[in-house]
Scaffold this active site. Structure first.
Site, PDB file in Angstrom:
ATOM      1  N   CYS A 116       0.837  -1.207   0.000  1.00 53.38           N
ATOM      2  CA  CYS A 116       0.000   0.000   0.000  1.00 53.38           C
ATOM      3  C   CYS A 116       0.878   1.266   0.000  1.00 53.38           C
ATOM      4  CB  CYS A 116      -0.992  -0.018   1.155  1.00 53.38           C
ATOM      5  SG  CYS A 116      -2.320   1.183   0.925  1.00 53.38           S
ATOM      6  N   HIS A 230      -3.820  -4.946   0.293  1.00 53.07           N
ATOM      7  CA  HIS A 230      -3.395  -5.311   1.649  1.00 53.07           C
ATOM      8  C   HIS A 230      -3.438  -6.832   1.848  1.00 53.07           C
ATOM      9  CE1 HIS A 230      -2.783  -1.496   3.836  1.00 53.07           C
ATOM     10  NE2 HIS A 230      -3.667  -0.993   2.993  1.00 53.07           N
ATOM     11  N   GLU A 232      -1.828  -8.538   3.889  1.00 50.07           N
ATOM     12  CA  GLU A 232      -1.732  -8.904   5.320  1.00 50.07           C
ATOM     13  C   GLU A 232      -3.110  -9.025   5.950  1.00 50.07           C
ATOM     14  OE1 GLU A 232      -1.547  -5.875   4.321  1.00 50.07           O
ATOM     15  OE2 GLU A 232      -2.623  -4.663   5.808  1.00 50.07           O
TER      16      GLU A 232
END
Ligand code: MN
Length: 261
Positions: A116, A230, A232
């Site tokens: 990001c 994202h 994660e």
């Protein structure tokens, strides 16, 4: 027997003033998902709050890989622009630290995954520019600031054939070797800025259908990849997201093994 894992530096920053993460005393914050994903991929996360830029080489000398986390906007002064009205919060200390880290990592060929804000820092550090605000600068742009659960992918990206990113996604789907044609992936989206002019030495690895750059990589480095989404927040239910962290940790492990002979 000693437990061994590649050490992955994970950048962190100050929370936005007034946000729930901003406590009564100054602090740093990092979504736990970054650390959990590195651990799940077999790495040891080492959290890096902003330090003096001159410390970047010394920090990386003790690390096997680098993960740039999400965060606020990059000061457009870093790429020679004045602030537009859509410009958001800036953390000058973090900008200077992360740009120094990226430049040092690229010079060392240290494996690097940038997420990001991270892909934006990667591009600026390598000499590129950013779109300061997609809604006001990209006519016909999609909604890139989704209002949906963090793990939920709201838009597709087209991943270019022949890229490292394409190979990682193909291997996660069990369709390796890398496909000769572009492939599509669905990703989450929490950004109002994006890559503008791509830096020399970096290549676009994925775009959204509105033309917004969603991933960059360096063909000249062992592992230097940035994604605008994202992973994660997705890896627990999405093998393609976990594959990005595995790619980083595997490259870091190979580098550590080579260094130790
Ligand atoms: Mn997006």
């Amino acid at each position: 027997m000693t437990w061994r894992a590649p050490w992955i530096g994970v950048t962190a920053g100050a929370p936005a003033p007034g946000s729930p993460a901003a406590g009564a005393r100054p602090g740093y914050c990092l979504d736990a998902g970054y650390a959990h994903a590195v651990l799940a991929a077999g790495g040891l996360p080492v959290v890096l709050p902003p330090a003096v830029p001159a410390a970047a080489d010394a920090a990386l000398a003790r690390l096997d890989g680098l993960l740039l986390s999400g965060g606020p906007d990059v000061d457009p002064g870093w790429f020679g622009e004045d602030p537009r009205p859509g410009q958001g919060r800036i953390d000058p200390e973090r900008d200077a630290w992360e740009i120094a880290l990226v430049r040092a990592a690229l010079a060392l060929d240290l494996p690097l995954l940038a997420i990001c804000r991270g892909v934006q820092v990667l591009n600026v550090a390598a000499g590129g520019t950013l779109l300061q605000d997609i809604p006001t600068q990209v006519p016909g742009a999609w909604k890139h600031l989704q209002e949906a659960p963090r793990a939920y992918p709201t838009h597709p990206v087209r991943v270019e054939a022949g890229t490292r990113l394409g190979a990682l996604l193909a291997s996660a789907r069990g369709t390796a070797p890398a496909p000769a044609a572009p492939l599509e992936a669905r990703v989450n989206s929490f950004h109002h800025q994006a890559v503008g002019v791509v830096a020399p030495g970096l290549a676009v690895a994925a775009r959204a259908g509105d033309g917004v750059v969603e991933a960059l990589e360096s063909p000249d480095h062992t592992f230097a990849l940035g994604v605008q989404w994202h992973p994660e927040a997705m890896w627990e239910g999405d093998g393609a997201a976990l594959a990005l962290f595995r790619g980083l940790v595997d490259a870091a492990g190979a580098r550590a093994a080579a260094r130790e002979g």
